[in-house]
Design a protein around this motif. Structure first.
Motif, PDB file in Angstrom:
ATOM      1  N   VAL A 313       0.859  -1.185   0.000  1.00  0.00           N
ATOM      2  CA  VAL A 313       0.000   0.000   0.000  1.00  0.00           C
ATOM      3  C   VAL A 313       0.892   1.231   0.000  1.00  0.00           C
ATOM      4  N   ARG A 314       0.762   2.050  -1.007  1.00  0.00           N
ATOM      5  CA  ARG A 314       1.527   3.291  -1.079  1.00  0.00           C
ATOM      6  C   ARG A 314       0.823   4.227  -2.036  1.00  0.00           C
ATOM      7  N   PRO A 315       1.060   5.509  -1.902  1.00  0.00           N
ATOM      8  CA  PRO A 315       0.446   6.443  -2.839  1.00  0.00           C
ATOM      9  C   PRO A 315       0.927   6.171  -4.262  1.00  0.00           C
ATOM     10  N   LEU A 316      -0.005   6.141  -5.209  1.00  0.00           N
ATOM     11  CA  LEU A 316       0.333   5.841  -6.585  1.00  0.00           C
ATOM     12  C   LEU A 316       0.355   7.124  -7.419  1.00  0.00           C
ATOM     13  N   HIS A 317       1.350   7.235  -8.253  1.00  0.00           N
ATOM     14  CA  HIS A 317       1.519   8.404  -9.119  1.00  0.00           C
ATOM     15  C   HIS A 317       1.005   8.063 -10.506  1.00  0.00           C
ATOM     16  N   ASP A 318       0.008   8.807 -10.968  1.00  0.00           N
ATOM     17  CA  ASP A 318      -0.521   8.576 -12.303  1.00  0.00           C
ATOM     18  C   ASP A 318       0.388   9.240 -13.332  1.00  0.00           C
ATOM     19  N   PRO A 319       0.594   8.596 -14.497  1.00  0.00           N
ATOM     20  CA  PRO A 319       1.474   9.197 -15.513  1.00  0.00           C
ATOM     21  C   PRO A 319       1.027  10.571 -15.980  1.00  0.00           C
ATOM     22  N   ALA A 320      -0.270  10.900 -15.847  1.00  0.00           N
ATOM     23  CA  ALA A 320      -0.748  12.204 -16.300  1.00  0.00           C
ATOM     24  C   ALA A 320      -0.393  13.325 -15.336  1.00  0.00           C
ATOM     25  N   ASP A 321      -0.053  12.985 -14.097  1.00  0.00           N
ATOM     26  CA  ASP A 321       0.293  13.999 -13.105  1.00  0.00           C
ATOM     27  C   ASP A 321       1.749  14.414 -13.267  1.00  0.00           C
ATOM     28  N   PRO A 322       2.087  15.642 -12.874  1.00  0.00           N
ATOM     29  CA  PRO A 322       3.493  16.051 -12.914  1.00  0.00           C
ATOM     30  C   PRO A 322       4.343  15.136 -12.045  1.00  0.00           C
ATOM     31  N   ALA A 323       5.507  14.809 -12.521  1.00  0.00           N
ATOM     32  CA  ALA A 323       6.386  13.926 -11.762  1.00  0.00           C
ATOM     33  C   ALA A 323       6.772  14.587 -10.443  1.00  0.00           C
ATOM     34  N   PRO A 324       6.779  13.809  -9.344  1.00  0.00           N
ATOM     35  CA  PRO A 324       7.179  14.395  -8.062  1.00  0.00           C
ATOM     36  C   PRO A 324       8.614  14.872  -8.102  1.00  0.00           C
ATOM     37  N   ALA A 325       8.873  16.018  -7.485  1.00  0.00           N
ATOM     38  CA  ALA A 325      10.220  16.592  -7.492  1.00  0.00           C
ATOM     39  C   ALA A 325      11.175  15.709  -6.707  1.00  0.00           C
ATOM     40  N   ALA A 326      12.349  15.528  -7.248  1.00  0.00           N
ATOM     41  CA  ALA A 326      13.365  14.735  -6.549  1.00  0.00           C
ATOM     42  C   ALA A 326      13.889  15.521  -5.355  1.00  0.00           C
ATOM     43  N   PRO A 327      14.191  14.820  -4.254  1.00  0.00           N
ATOM     44  CA  PRO A 327      14.714  15.534  -3.087  1.00  0.00           C
ATOM     45  C   PRO A 327      16.032  16.227  -3.394  1.00  0.00           C
TER      46      PRO A 327
END
Length: 351
Positions: A313-327
């Motif tokens: 179980v983890r938050p899922l990133h959809d390809p249509a959303d902006p990519a999360p910023a790298a730390p």
């Protein structure tokens, strides 16, 4: 004694579900996060709240007492949310057309309908059995308000205008071969063998094309099977190898699940029309019910032992959303001069 009400909600979830893993799936957290919350709550009260000595976790008397308090908090939060909706006159109502494949509908349509009837009794859902291509056309034309599709993350389909997407689930790919075949040590050994593929526009078809191109695999015969029930039948007949999502591969008999690498992953996406008005609100309500129904179905599969391992179980990133910023990484320390010792990294001042 200063108790964190969020940890009491976690304890309530453990009491309701009967374990850490099932509570994690209910809450949308990882198992380790739930375990850490339980341990922190035990430190706060200074008492053990769960007995871990047996094969199954059980709440102590103190744990059961606090779990009741957590249940009261959960009920009050639900009531507050309902009152807020009423105060803002945000009554969700109206018809909503939901498209999905027969595989999806057979598993989550009925539970989703029951959830919608309980959560949003004035929403009028109607399910439509459809494939991804026809479903996307119907979504563009406004004939559907919500569409569930199986997609390939690396080659995800673009969204129609005024449509948003939410990733419902994600799974890695596996290469499976008939149990009568010798387990291949390398992908090239599967060239010149029969394969069970899928239409080029489908997620499995795109994943197989990527795998075949990367490893120079050319099938001797390529059976095309779009529906998973057909894939099951062909694999049971030992008719060829296949690229499948891991959850399905784990449930099949008379096959060998190989360790050959397949790039990418298969995702299930819920596409829904956005905007203002009753239709958009009903679509969003349907998306929430579908997500919970899918989570409950995954939970049931795990409890029944039909899947290998636990559900992640983890938050899922959809390809249509902006990519999360790298730390951001701290800048590298300057290189020491000749004969000079490198300086230790400076620790940030503590408040």
């Amino acid at each position: 004694m200063d108790l964190d009400p969020r940890r009491l909600l976690v304890l309530h979830a453990i009491a309701q579900s009967g374990g850490l893993a099932s509570a994690a799936r209910t809450l949308g957290h990882t198992r380790s996060a739930v375990s850490q919350q339980l341990a922190a709550l035990e430190r706060e009260v200074g008492l053990p709240l769960a007995d871990r000595s047996g094969g199954q976790l059980e709440l102590t008397a103190a744990g059961r007492l606090l779990a009741v308090t957590g249940e009261c908090i959960a009920q009050e939060l639900t009531l507050a949310a309902q009152q807020l909706i009423t105060a803002n006159h945000q009554v969700v109502r109206g018809p909503v057309a939901i498209g999905a494949t027969s595989w999806v509908l057979a598993r989550i349509a009925v539970p989703a309908l029951r959830l919608l009837a309980r959560w949003f009794p004035q929403v009028e859902p109607a399910f439509v059995e459809t494939g991804p291509q026809d479903g996307l056309r119907q979504l563009r034309l406004g004939e559907l308000d919500v569409l569930i599709i199986t997609d390939d993350r690396d080659t995800a389909l673009p969204l129609p205008p005024a449509v948003h997407a939410q990733a419902l689930s994600e799974d890695e790919y596996r290469v499976v071969v008939p149990a009568t075949w010798e387990t291949p040590a390398d992908a090239s050994e599967l060239s010149g063998r029969p394969w069970i593929s899928a239409p080029a526009h489908s997620a499995r078809g795109r994943a197989f094309a990527r795998f075949a191109s990367a490893h120079g695999v050319t099938p001797s015969v390529e059976h095309l099977a779009e529906h998973l029930i057909t894939v099951r039948a062909l694999l049971a007949g030992q008719l060829g190898a296949a690229v499948l999502p891991a959850y399905l591969a784990a449930q099949l008999d008379q096959v060998t699940v190989t360790t050959l690498p397949v790039t990418g992953s298969q995702i299930t996406r819920t596409l829904y029309r956005t905007g203002h008005g009753d239709t958009a609100a009903a679509a969003r309500a349907a998306v929430d019910a579908l997500q919970q129904a899918a989570r409950d179905h995954a939970e049931a599969i795990t409890v029944a032992g039909l899947g290998r391992g636990d559900i992640i179980v983890r938050p899922l990133h959809d390809p249509a959303d902006p990519a999360p910023a790298a730390p951001r990484r701290p800048p590298a320390a300057p290189a020491p001069r000749d004969g000079q010792q490198p300086r230790a990294a400076r620790r940030p001042d503590r408040a």
